[in-house]
Design a protein around this motif. Structure first.
Motif, PDB file in Angstrom:
ATOM      1  N   SER A 170      -2.791  -1.094  -0.642  1.00 21.41           N
ATOM      2  CA  SER A 170      -3.191  -2.114  -1.612  1.00 21.41           C
ATOM      3  C   SER A 170      -1.943  -2.862  -2.079  1.00 21.41           C
ATOM      4  O   SER A 170      -0.811  -2.431  -1.852  1.00 21.41           O
ATOM      5  N   GLY A 171      -2.168  -4.017  -2.745  1.00 18.98           N
ATOM      6  CA  GLY A 171      -1.037  -4.804  -3.214  1.00 18.98           C
ATOM      7  C   GLY A 171      -0.359  -5.582  -2.111  1.00 18.98           C
ATOM      8  O   GLY A 171       0.811  -5.965  -2.249  1.00 18.98           O
ATOM      9  N   ASP A 172      -1.071  -5.821  -0.991  1.00 20.99           N
ATOM     10  CA  ASP A 172      -0.513  -6.566   0.152  1.00 20.99           C
ATOM     11  C   ASP A 172       0.791  -5.931   0.613  1.00 20.99           C
ATOM     12  O   ASP A 172       1.794  -6.604   0.842  1.00 20.99           O
ATOM     13  N   CYS A 173       0.765  -4.614   0.717  1.00 18.60           N
ATOM     14  CA  CYS A 173       1.962  -3.850   1.069  1.00 18.60           C
ATOM     15  C   CYS A 173       1.725  -3.066   2.364  1.00 18.60           C
ATOM     16  O   CYS A 173       0.626  -2.577   2.622  1.00 18.60           O
ATOM     17  N   TYR A 174       2.777  -2.974   3.176  1.00 20.24           N
ATOM     18  CA  TYR A 174       2.747  -2.193   4.410  1.00 20.24           C
ATOM     19  C   TYR A 174       3.963  -1.267   4.430  1.00 20.24           C
ATOM     20  O   TYR A 174       5.072  -1.657   4.020  1.00 20.24           O
ATOM     21  N   THR A 175       3.759  -0.038   4.916  1.00 22.57           N
ATOM     22  CA  THR A 175       4.880   0.859   5.200  1.00 22.57           C
ATOM     23  C   THR A 175       4.943   1.072   6.706  1.00 22.57           C
ATOM     24  O   THR A 175       3.910   1.168   7.373  1.00 22.57           O
ATOM     25  N   ILE A 176       6.176   1.102   7.233  1.00 25.86           N
ATOM     26  CA  ILE A 176       6.374   1.221   8.681  1.00 25.86           C
ATOM     27  C   ILE A 176       7.270   2.430   8.956  1.00 25.86           C
ATOM     28  O   ILE A 176       8.343   2.567   8.345  1.00 25.86           O
ATOM     29  N   TYR A 177       6.832   3.288   9.864  1.00 21.53           N
ATOM     30  CA  TYR A 177       7.519   4.537  10.203  1.00 21.53           C
ATOM     31  C   TYR A 177       7.976   4.423  11.659  1.00 21.53           C
ATOM     32  O   TYR A 177       7.161   4.264  12.561  1.00 21.53           O
ATOM     33  N   LYS A 178       9.300   4.555  11.884  1.00 21.68           N
ATOM     34  CA  LYS A 178       9.844   4.367  13.234  1.00 21.68           C
ATOM     35  C   LYS A 178      10.698   5.562  13.646  1.00 21.68           C
ATOM     36  O   LYS A 178      11.072   6.381  12.828  1.00 21.68           O
ATOM     37  N   PHE A 219      12.479   4.099   8.010  1.00 23.25           N
ATOM     38  CA  PHE A 219      11.336   3.743   7.166  1.00 23.25           C
ATOM     39  C   PHE A 219      11.513   2.329   6.598  1.00 23.25           C
ATOM     40  O   PHE A 219      12.544   2.022   5.976  1.00 23.25           O
ATOM     41  N   GLU A 220      10.515   1.483   6.811  1.00 26.72           N
ATOM     42  CA  GLU A 220      10.561   0.103   6.310  1.00 26.72           C
ATOM     43  C   GLU A 220       9.355  -0.175   5.427  1.00 26.72           C
ATOM     44  O   GLU A 220       8.346   0.546   5.471  1.00 26.72           O
ATOM     45  N   MET A 221       9.459  -1.261   4.644  1.00 29.53           N
ATOM     46  CA  MET A 221       8.351  -1.657   3.767  1.00 29.53           C
ATOM     47  C   MET A 221       8.325  -3.172   3.638  1.00 29.53           C
ATOM     48  O   MET A 221       9.373  -3.819   3.562  1.00 29.53           O
ATOM     49  N   THR A 222       7.113  -3.737   3.651  1.00 34.59           N
ATOM     50  CA  THR A 222       6.952  -5.169   3.389  1.00 34.59           C
ATOM     51  C   THR A 222       5.957  -5.357   2.243  1.00 34.59           C
ATOM     52  O   THR A 222       5.018  -4.569   2.094  1.00 34.59           O
ATOM     53  N   VAL A 223       6.191  -6.393   1.457  1.00 31.45           N
ATOM     54  CA  VAL A 223       5.277  -6.783   0.379  1.00 31.45           C
ATOM     55  C   VAL A 223       5.065  -8.288   0.502  1.00 31.45           C
ATOM     56  O   VAL A 223       6.029  -9.053   0.498  1.00 31.45           O
ATOM     57  N   ALA A 224       3.823  -8.692   0.641  1.00 29.51           N
ATOM     58  CA  ALA A 224       3.484 -10.109   0.828  1.00 29.51           C
ATOM     59  C   ALA A 224       4.253 -10.686   2.017  1.00 29.51           C
ATOM     60  O   ALA A 224       4.806 -11.784   1.943  1.00 29.51           O
ATOM     61  N   ASP A 225       4.343  -9.902   3.096  1.00 27.74           N
ATOM     62  CA  ASP A 225       4.971 -10.326   4.352  1.00 27.74           C
ATOM     63  C   ASP A 225       6.486 -10.462   4.259  1.00 27.74           C
ATOM     64  O   ASP A 225       7.110 -11.048   5.148  1.00 27.74           O
TER      65      ASP A 225
END
Length: 249
Positions: A170-178, A219-225
């Protein structure tokens, strides 16, 4: 007709005078009617113009009743819909779309910070480059958990960063695991719902661009792209644990 029965000039003159008198009378009647109508209209108009005003500046109740319903002052008519108080248009906050609370996705120690501006030395590539996301050093095969409730958005293999998972929150958020291992737990697939702290993968050595580093989760994170620093979304206890946790040694 004999000469004796033909009308004489004198007779024609008498008939003409009689007809002319009738025409004059008709004209007089028409003029009289017109004058009466004009006077009546003028009288009614003057009566309306002489309406008295009370102390409030409004016509008295009796005088208001003299107005046709379509000509009464606006304050005596039923308010139109546009005169009603505006409805409350305040937006209702959707609590389901707030930014979630994040937990650490893996137990370990922070080795690389997120810095989109300052170039750092890459042990693997032996050069300077920016580092997007954070690296958490841990054991090879260490459990990787979902940092918050969400839905698995994408699972793919990246040429440089190896096996990857992206989770939408939620909150237009993505978590990325590499830099994950190839084998994933049962039920982890694109479109699957996951809960905060649920096992989603394990740490591998699939990131070729970082293979020279110690075993770690990238570990990365984006909020609103937009790429953001994940450290800004962990609480103080989580940040403290990244400094003192040495369980992988």
């Amino acid at each position: 007709m004999s000469e004796q029965n033909k009308p004489t000039l004198k007779d024609k003159f008498k008939n003409f005078k009689g007809n002319r008198a009738a025409v004059v009378i008709v004209l007089i009647l028409i003029v009289a009617v017109t004058v009466i109508i004009s006077v009546t209209v003028a009288s009614n108009r003057a009566k309306k113009d002489r309406i008295e005003i009370d102390d409030t500046g409004k016509p008295t109740e009796t005088q208001q009743n003299n107005f046709p319903s379509t000509q009464r002052p606006a304050d005596t008519q039923k308010p139109a819909d546009t005169q009603k108080p505006p409805a409350d248009t305040s937006a209702t906050v959707d609590v389901t779309d707030k930014m979630p609370t994040f937990i650490l996705p893996v137990s370990g120690v922070l080795s690389q910070k997120h810095d989109p501006d300052m170039q750092v030395h890459s042990t693997t590539m032996n050069d300077l480059r920016v580092h997007l996301g954070i690296d958490i050093v841990t054991e090879s095969g260490a459990a990787v958990y979902a940092a918050a409730d969400g839905t698995v958005s994408k699972i793919w293999e990246d040429t440089l960063m190896g096996n990857c998972i992206m989770i939408k929150h939620s909150g237009d958020c993505y978590t990325i695991y590499k830099n994950l291992s190839e084998t994933l737990p049962e039920g982890i697939s694109e479109g699957a719902s996951v809960r905060s702290g649920q096992l989603i993968a394990s740490v591998g050595d699939s990131a070729m661009v970082e293979i020279g580093e110690e075993p770690h989760l990238h570990f990365e994170m984006t909020v609103a792209d937009l790429m953001v620093d994940p450290l800004e979304y962990f609480d103080d206890n989580a940040l403290e644990s990244l400094k003192i946790d040495a369980s992988f040694e």
